[in-house]
Design an enzyme around this catalytic site. Structure first.
Site: not given
Ligand code: NAP
Length: 531
Positions: A290, A324
């Site tokens: 997602e 998002c």
């Molecule tokens: P993010 O930077 O992509 O991180 C999401 C998760 O992935 C965090 O728990 C992060 O951990 C983890 N992560 C990062 N690198 C990883 C790796 N190499 N292996 C495994 N896990 C890893 O996103 P965010 O800034 O937290 O959230 C914002 C994004 O989420 C936006 O793009 C938003 O649109 C999207 N989002 C989508 C939805 C949907 O339902 N489509 C809903 C909400 C948010 P760390 O924090 O420890 O780096």
């Protein structure tokens, strides 16, 4: 949830809550603030587990305040959590689904009971305003209940198929959906309740065991959800909570062959990297991704402009534009552009920015230093490209804002059509707006992005039908003042995206979601007459 009234909290109803919710929230804030700074363990196989290195969880409202100290898990913790989940799986999958449903419902009830406490932590940790925070907790509880209802409605997903047309033999064919094994759930910072709870509950109800990792900015809310599961009596090892950096702990989880399926919610970039890494396994495993959004609003010349301005303002600036589903692009038929822009600016300038724990604050801070810096960089970049601010474009640094990451809600006009910020997910309180000559031009531009999460429209019933048909997005709204692109609720608006916004094509909180967590087995039994 407990409000002593018939009020049902959703993101559509949250604008007029009963007063008692405010009183209880304020009381909970006092209680939570009395216990800040404590250390919180990971939970592996039902036990508190500590790592040698720790990290601090600070509030973006005032970065001098440490909310809690969390464990900086390492790859060995990932391995231990996966081993615990693997060990617990046979017992959990063989637990009758009715019993699994009972556990998950109990956890949902515990969440309802703790909604004010978890909501207060959410406001502090994410910077979400109080009704959005309470909404996230209430949504999490509903996301726990929804797969339970689905499991019941489909009677455990056991379906009798047609019998083979054999002569002299009877063949019974049955389709059953069965769990995969160990499911990995990784959630983002912005909905640490719902995006932890939704995938977790579906995976568990289906009979998988779970290893879960939260975003490093928001480990506390998920820890409280983990406690609800533990206190509901979910057996040891069935749900495991590990904390630490995505780049090391998260990567170790992704790289492990012990993972049978994954639900990742986060950015397109990280999601695609994870997807590619995950594909390095010996065979294809289910991946529910997602991802981001770049969600458009289209306003026809026949629209109710007051509704449109209100819905756009709420969706562009709720949670500081860090949803998002946030509205980040607005296309307005040119004859009503000035009138709409004027209304939108007026509403935006009335937004109260400040400590999101306070009742009348709509916008709190952005989540961290990186987001704060990005806001300023995007504003500068847009100005240099010839755009202008209809309002906003600044950070707030004086007085009560001095120690937090506060940005003003920003409406950008005159951004050239070819500029990258029309297509790039900023995840900030910034919305770009432009006049278009007709609805066809609006639709062409609305769809001209890699994303397809949510979209909204204001216009006549005929135009609405056209909009639903042409727009490329998984969640669509028309003529909705509560939010043009935001505010989905399980069971009402299942949530998921098309194109770069989601991989499964099925929406969370909807009727097609739970089966994603199970694979089908056909059981054919042939019997001879009299045998
Ligand atoms: P993010 O930077 O992509 O991180 C999401 C998760 O992935 C965090 O728990 C992060 O951990 C983890 N992560 C990062 N690198 C990883 C790796 N190499 N292996 C495994 N896990 C890893 O996103 P965010 O800034 O937290 O959230 C914002 C994004 O989420 C936006 O793009 C938003 O649109 C999207 N989002 C989508 C939805 C949907 O339902 N489509 C809903 C909400 C948010 P760390 O924090 O420890 O780096």
């Amino acid at each position: 949830m407990s409000t002593d009234s018939n009020f049902k909290l959703t993101y559509s109803t949250m604008f007029n809550p009963p007063e008692v919710m405010h009183t209880r929230f304020s009381d909970a804030v006092t209680q939570v603030k009395a216990h800040l700074g404590r250390e919180h363990a990971m939970i592996i196989s039902g036990k508190d587990v500590f790592a040698s290195e720790k990290f601090e969880d600070r509030t973006p409202i005032d970065t001098s305040v440490v909310l809690g100290v969390f464990q900086k898990g390492i790859p060995a913790d990932a391995a231990a959590a996966l081993a615990a989940a693997r060990k617990a799986w046979p017992g959990w999958k063989n637990t009758p689904w009715q019993k699994r449903v009972e556990y998950i419902r109990k956890a949902a009830d515990l969440m309802d009971q703790r909604i004010y406490e978890i909501g207060a932590v959410m406001s502090l940790e994410v910077g979400k305003n109080r009704m959005e925070s309470l909404g996230d907790v209430a949504e999490t509880a509903d996301l726990f209940r929804y797969p339970c209802e689905q499991m019941e409605e489909h009677d455990g997903y056991v379906v009798k198929m047609k019998a083979d047309p054999l002569v002299g033999l009877t063949s019974t064919n049955t389709s059953v959906l069965r769990p995969y094994g160990v499911w990995l759930v990784i959630s983002p910072f912005n909905f640490p309740g719902a995006l932890t709870g939704g995938p977790t509950a579906a995976a568990l109800v289906a009979g998988n065991t779970v290893v879960f990792k939260p975003a490093t900015d928001t480990p506390w809310v998920p820890r409280l959800i983990a406690e609800c599961l533990r206190d509901a009596g979910v057996p040891e090892g069935v749900f495991n909570y590990v904390t630490g950096p995505g780049s090391s702990l998260g990567q170790a989880l992704i790289d492990s062959p012990e993972v049978d399926g994954i639900t990742f919610t986060g950015s397109l970039d990280v999601g695609m990297r994870i997807f590619r890494n995950f594909a390095q396994g010996r065979y294809v495993r289910p991946s529910i991704l997602e991802l981001g959004g770049k969600n458009p609003a289209i306003v026809s010349k026949h629209a109710n402009l007051d509704d449109a301005a209100l819905g756009i303002m709420r969706s562009a600036f709720g949670l500081q534009g860090q949803k998002c589903s946030a509205c980040s692009r607005v296309f307005v038929e040119e004859s009503v552009y000035d009138a709409l822009a004027e209304r939108l600016v007026a509403l935006t300038e009335k937004i109260k920015i400040g400590d999101p724990l306070e009742q009348d604050v709509y916008m709190g801070p952005v989540v961290n230093k990186g987001a704060y810096q990005d806001f300023q960089d995007y504003c500068r970049e847009a100005l240099e490209a010839g755009a202008k601010f209809l309002t906003g474009g600044k950070v707030l640094t004086e007085g009560a804002y001095a120690k937090g990451y506060f940005c003003t809600p920003t409406i950008l006009a005159d951004l050239p059509e070819s500029h990258r910020l029309w297509k790039h997910e900023m995840f900030e309180p910034i919305v770009t707006i432009t006049p278009v000559k007709d609805l066809q031009e609006a639709m062409r531009r609305a769809n001209d992005v890699d994303y397809g999460l949510t979209a909204g429209f204001y216009g006549t019933p005929d135009e609405v039908e056209w909009f639903f048909d042409k727009i490329e997005a998984g969640v669509t709204y028309a003529n909705r003042p509560q939010g043009v692109t935001t505010g989905a609720w399980p069971g009402y608006q299942p949530f998921g995206g098309w194109k770069g916004s989601g991989a499964s094509g099925k929406n969370s909180g909807g009727v097609y979601y739970l089966p994603l967590y199970m694979h089908e087995q056909i059981r054919t039994l042939v019997t001879k007459p009299g045998a």
